[in-house]
Motif scaffolding. Structure first.
Motif, PDB file in Angstrom:
ATOM      1  N   ARG A   1     -49.141  -9.657  19.521  1.00 50.63           N
ATOM      2  CA  ARG A   1     -48.489  -8.340  19.539  1.00 50.63           C
ATOM      3  C   ARG A   1     -47.768  -8.119  20.877  1.00 50.63           C
TER       4      ARG A   1
ATOM      5  N   ASP B   1     -46.015   1.261  27.475  1.00 44.37           N
ATOM      6  CA  ASP B   1     -46.335   2.651  27.149  1.00 44.37           C
ATOM      7  C   ASP B   1     -46.360   3.550  28.371  1.00 44.37           C
TER       8      ASP B   1
ATOM      9  N   GLY C   1     -50.781   0.248  27.889  1.00 42.26           N
ATOM     10  CA  GLY C   1     -49.895   0.008  26.757  1.00 42.26           C
ATOM     11  C   GLY C   1     -50.041  -1.377  26.173  1.00 42.26           C
ATOM     12  N   ASN C   2     -49.085  -1.710  25.325  1.00 39.76           N
ATOM     13  CA  ASN C   2     -49.187  -2.937  24.543  1.00 39.76           C
ATOM     14  C   ASN C   2     -48.720  -4.165  25.308  1.00 39.76           C
TER      15      ASN C   2
ATOM     16  N   VAL D   1     -51.981   0.851  22.449  1.00 37.09           N
ATOM     17  CA  VAL D   1     -51.482   2.218  22.254  1.00 37.09           C
ATOM     18  C   VAL D   1     -50.617   2.211  20.994  1.00 37.09           C
ATOM     19  N   ALA D   2     -50.758   3.256  20.190  1.00 36.32           N
ATOM     20  CA  ALA D   2     -49.968   3.349  18.957  1.00 36.32           C
ATOM     21  C   ALA D   2     -48.480   3.254  19.273  1.00 36.32           C
ATOM     22  N   LEU D   3     -47.774   2.423  18.510  1.00 40.51           N
ATOM     23  CA  LEU D   3     -46.322   2.346  18.653  1.00 40.51           C
ATOM     24  C   LEU D   3     -45.730   3.623  18.061  1.00 40.51           C
TER      25      LEU D   3
ATOM     26  N   ARG E   1     -42.663   8.122  22.472  1.00 39.91           N
ATOM     27  CA  ARG E   1     -42.710   7.621  23.842  1.00 39.91           C
ATOM     28  C   ARG E   1     -41.311   7.386  24.410  1.00 39.91           C
ATOM     29  N   TYR E   2     -40.371   7.065  23.528  1.00 40.95           N
ATOM     30  CA  TYR E   2     -38.998   6.833  24.006  1.00 40.95           C
ATOM     31  C   TYR E   2     -38.443   8.096  24.655  1.00 40.95           C
TER      32      TYR E   2
ATOM     33  N   ARG F   1     -40.162   8.720  28.025  1.00 42.34           N
ATOM     34  CA  ARG F   1     -39.675   7.774  29.032  1.00 42.34           C
ATOM     35  C   ARG F   1     -38.262   8.140  29.497  1.00 42.34           C
TER      36      ARG F   1
ATOM     37  N   TYR G   1     -38.379  10.981  31.785  1.00 44.49           N
ATOM     38  CA  TYR G   1     -38.957  10.617  33.079  1.00 44.49           C
ATOM     39  C   TYR G   1     -37.923   9.893  33.949  1.00 44.49           C
TER      40      TYR G   1
ATOM     41  N   LEU H   1     -49.865  11.580  20.783  1.00 45.89           N
ATOM     42  CA  LEU H   1     -49.396  10.439  20.007  1.00 45.89           C
ATOM     43  C   LEU H   1     -50.142  10.446  18.677  1.00 45.89           C
TER      44      LEU H   1
ATOM     45  N   TYR I   1     -40.485   3.055  15.463  1.00 44.26           N
ATOM     46  CA  TYR I   1     -40.454   2.477  16.818  1.00 44.26           C
ATOM     47  C   TYR I   1     -39.759   1.117  16.793  1.00 44.26           C
TER      48      TYR I   1
END
Lengths: 546, 546
Positions: free
Chosen positions: A205, A368, A395-396, B16-18, B22-23, B26, B29, B177, B208
């Motif tokens: 992953r 993440d 995160g992943n 972490v869940a996709l 989060r986009y 980010r 930020y 999330l 995602y």
């Protein structure tokens, strides 16, 4: 009552394990005749690469390699090294790329700890492999990888030669995706500051996601040409072997860093992207003019391992290459942060730009979270550029964990974040900037050196009473180890003798370049005042290079 | 014994869940002051967009909207539409974007079937929304979204106005999330050929991944400017609302397709990317010269919905815009295949290029699989450009399923692949090319015949005005093609002559066995009533064989 939205289960049609193995299959399907790998005069298409990987995987299966078995490789950036990134996980096995700069003893530890069943060796590294193998008792199937581009002696220690062996595999071998995208794909040893190297495990992953994240980070256009200046044994070439398959691009192999050859390849193959530590860029900038070529197409380089100094950013721009600074660790699949450019930066002076670009920055596209946290409270530090905290990732694109080391894994993940050990501030624009690395690491030419490991060797020298190793700034290597030594009463040793001693017991890049015999300043409780030594090292550097 | 590689569990640090949410976080930020959305003279930064989405989410929570509740929107491509793509899933709810071109009755069906709790309406669509609401009894919280760029009457039917309502939300609302990346994020209704529309459910993981896949497919450089020519109600704007957040780009809103305005916006905002059906490109090409502007920067357009004809590819190139043909369905989050360019294509004639680009092509970067399969055997058809099969997809860019329709979901996913219903051949280079949609296929002696292909030949006959080909039952061949023909005024041709003509231009098995010269029944809008013709063909078969 279960919502109708929750009554739609995963099925084979709509849920498939994320795995970079698919990138290879797709590239071979779409671009069968395009070059996947160029190595000297040798061209290997994507169709051939896929076929070769299937043969390689089949051969592994035939010798009993399967799920969660480790396959180690001690190879430079040659075709077999790229192929191993796909063939090994095709049978569910785990690829362990060994740093070719290490000494036999360290390699022996890794082979043993990883319980490697197979080792692929390039003739250049046969001597060190021999030494490593002499120290361990486990049975390892050795495969020699002859390389026509190697100009040294073609030494062999293996049962078989790679190409002969490969040719016996089934070109239509039916490999399988991992049962679970959480399954291990690779194992990368990292040298910590204390104790033995730790085995960082990646999963499918994460490898899939970081490979895609690389493309997004640098805005890579399809069918890019990528030059392998970055060793594939560093975080699986920061996942770029998988990235180039995802991109349908072309890998240009490179056995060693040779600025003249790099310029030649950039020009002749129209290279679009490459990666490396600042030392690589420094070598390009300082190459003699007759080796440089005029670059007229867009070329992007990702630099990591240390912040690129202003001179390097400016020097690269003069050559015609754009620099992106990325930051990460072995534990984060390589780059997990980047110093993302903002509108308007390009209008600033080169000095201001370098200042901005020297920062570790902000989270990578598909990572993440990245924060500068107070490690006590786990709260973010204020964005004041002053308050120190520790860079942490979540995160992943964070490792599966350390192999056979639950304690270190739990510590690294304490509080739900991966602790980098790098101390940093958060600047008002939200960009992280490292102020002090976990002090006992020296980064030289992109390689981490543990000062403790060097000190341990020094302490074994019969004449040495006290040893303290710190980073000394260096115009070429960014940092080099500098050793301060107190001798035992009545014993003598010259700096040259001590350096020679270190060469016998350490990988070359870890050997102190400067040894100072002196009284070491200590606190009242006898603690060595390393911050004073760092100042001394800095002064010696200034005196030497100015 | 469990392998050491399998003893490294998921933890909050490394799993972490996709989720595309989060986009947004980010982008806000990293690029707080950059424009996220431009709508006419209005500029909304990423910081503001994130704040507004948090307020929007908080307001939804206050009126009781939570996990798996549906929020419907009837909006053009305006800021609220983009914001809804983040705010709604921030509270675990599901965004249902309604096609603004539908009638009230169809919309009523959707609102009822989705059990929508909230509806956001643009004044332009108040009349149709009123009609839809009059047909249903459920309680829906209505929010009017006034828009200064709308030049019609500012009609209201809601409890509140969007901006006033939004302002009452908490700018620091702590959204979550999804608990699981498999949780639903959106609901898009698709109109099948028969029966009620089906509700296609997307999940966070797929949204995602396809958002990232879009960036990789077009080699999108960071901070791109994207023009919203594609309705956001089509497959969530093919996921580009999420893509532009992932890219840190800028959304340029657009209420309607107006070529003059599009050219103006491309020029003034230096638009890098846009998407649309061929009709949009056709309108640009055919715009009066005084509306066109000289485009001097790289502009890329993704076209889908139908294969772009040669004239469109050539026309766009003359304007200075590069066309990429992508293919997909609502069930595949929009684009799930692309006609990837190969080295050398650009040296071909524009006609040859158009031929190549008209194909549906190969799997999208992050889609797992796309194949042309025989739907009976589920085996790939040969790469001969002749044998017909059905395009099928498998992977993480395939819907979660149809809402409250287990039968349709099971059928769509039969055999572990998503069945598109699009019949295609696989050409020798592995690219899929659609030849027909299922219902227009005649299966004769085990061979598939495309009615469209036969009709195209008939239309080339100088005497034929209208041609319609349907399946006629046959005791030997199961089905044979039967052609119904209207002749041009003053022209003559016998059935025998027409059959002879077809034999010259078609494979034997595709030639109509029966040709009927007659008036063809049509709907009030002029559409040929093929179902009537199928009845006629059946009657002729009965008369013939009894």
């Amino acid at each position: 009552m279960v919502s109708a939205y929750d009554q739609l289960p995963r099925t084979p049609a709509n849920f498939v394990a994320l795995s970079p193995l698919r990138y290879l299959e797709r590239a071979a399907y779409i671009y069968p005749n395009q070059d996947a790998i160029i190595h000297g005069s040798r061209h290997i298409s994507w169709r051939e690469t896929y076929t070769r990987c299937r043969q390689f995987a089949h051969q592994l299966q035939k010798i009993g390699v399967g799920k969660n078995d480790t396959v180690s490789v001690l190879l430079p950036n040659i075709p077999a090294m790229i192929e191993a990134h796909f063939a090994v996980p095709m049978v569910g096995a785990v690829l362990n790329t060994l740093n070719t700069r290490l000494d036999g003893k360290t390699l022996a530890f890794m082979l043993e700890h990883a319980e490697s069943k197979v080792l692929l060796v390039d003739p250049e590294f046969v001597p060190v492999a021999k030494e490593a193998l002499s120290l361990i008792s486990q049975e390892i199937y050795i495969i020699d990888v002859a390389d026509i581009e190697f100009d040294g002696e073609n030494q062999k220690i293996g049962q078989v030669e790679y190409e002969d062996w490969l040719a016996q595999g089934d070109a239509d071998f039916e490999w399988q995706l991992p049962q679970d995208e959480w399954d291990a794909i690779s194992l990368n040893y990292t040298s910590g500051t204390t104790g033995n190297p730790k085995g960082v495990v990646y999963h499918h992953r994460g490898a899939y996601i970081n490979a895609a994240s690389n493309i997004i980070a640098c805005g890579m256009t399809p069918r890019a040409t990528y030059l392998w200046t970055l060793p594939l044994f560093h975080c699986n070439g920061w996942c770029f072997a998988w990235t180039i398959a995802a991109n349908g691009g072309t890998n240009i192999c490179l056995r060693k860093i040779d600025p003249e050859l790099i310029f030649k390849l950039i020009h002749s193959h129209k290279v679009d992207y490459f990666c490396g530590a600042p030392i690589v860029l420094s070598m390009l900038i300082n190459a003699p003019d007759e080796h440089k070529v005029k670059i007229e197409h867009r070329v992007e380089v990702m630099v990591a391992g240390a912040a690129p100094p202003a001179a390097i950013i400016e020097g690269m721009r003069n050559i015609g290459i754009n620099v992106t600074h990325v930051y990460g660790l072995t534990e984060t699949y390589g780059p997990s942060a980047l110093c993302a450019s903002q509108a308007g930066w390009s209008n600033l002076s080169i000095k201001e730009q370098a200042q901005l670009h020297s920062r570790q920055g902000v989270p990578y596209p598909l990572q993440d979270g990245m924060k500068v946290l107070d490690p006590e409270t786990m709260q973010p530090v204020p964005k004041d550029g002053q308050t120190m905290g520790e860079i942490m990732f979540r995160g992943n694109i964070v490792m599966k964990g350390y192999l056979k080391n639950p304690k270190a894994t739990a510590e690294a993940f304490a509080g739900g974040w991966f602790h980098t050990g790098d101390l940093a501030v958060c600047q008002p624009d939200g960009y992280a900037k490292i102020t002090d690395r976990s002090k006992d690491v020296i980064i030289s030419g992109g390689e981490n050196i543990s000062s403790l490991e060097v000190e341990e060797v020094l302490y074994q020298h019969p004449a040495i009473l006290t040893a303290a190793v710190v980073a000394k700034p260096d115009p070429v290597w960014q940092e080099v180890p500098c050793a301060f030594i107190e001798l035992k009463v009545g014993k003598t040793a010259t700096p040259e003798e001590i350096i020679a001693y270190c060469k016998e017991h350490l990988a070359r890049f870890k050997v102190p370049k400067d040894v100072v015999i002196t009284e070491i300043p200590k606190t009242s409780t006898g603690k060595l005042q390393k911050f004073v030594l760092r100042e001394w090292a800095k002064e010696r550097s200034v005196a030497e290079f100015n």
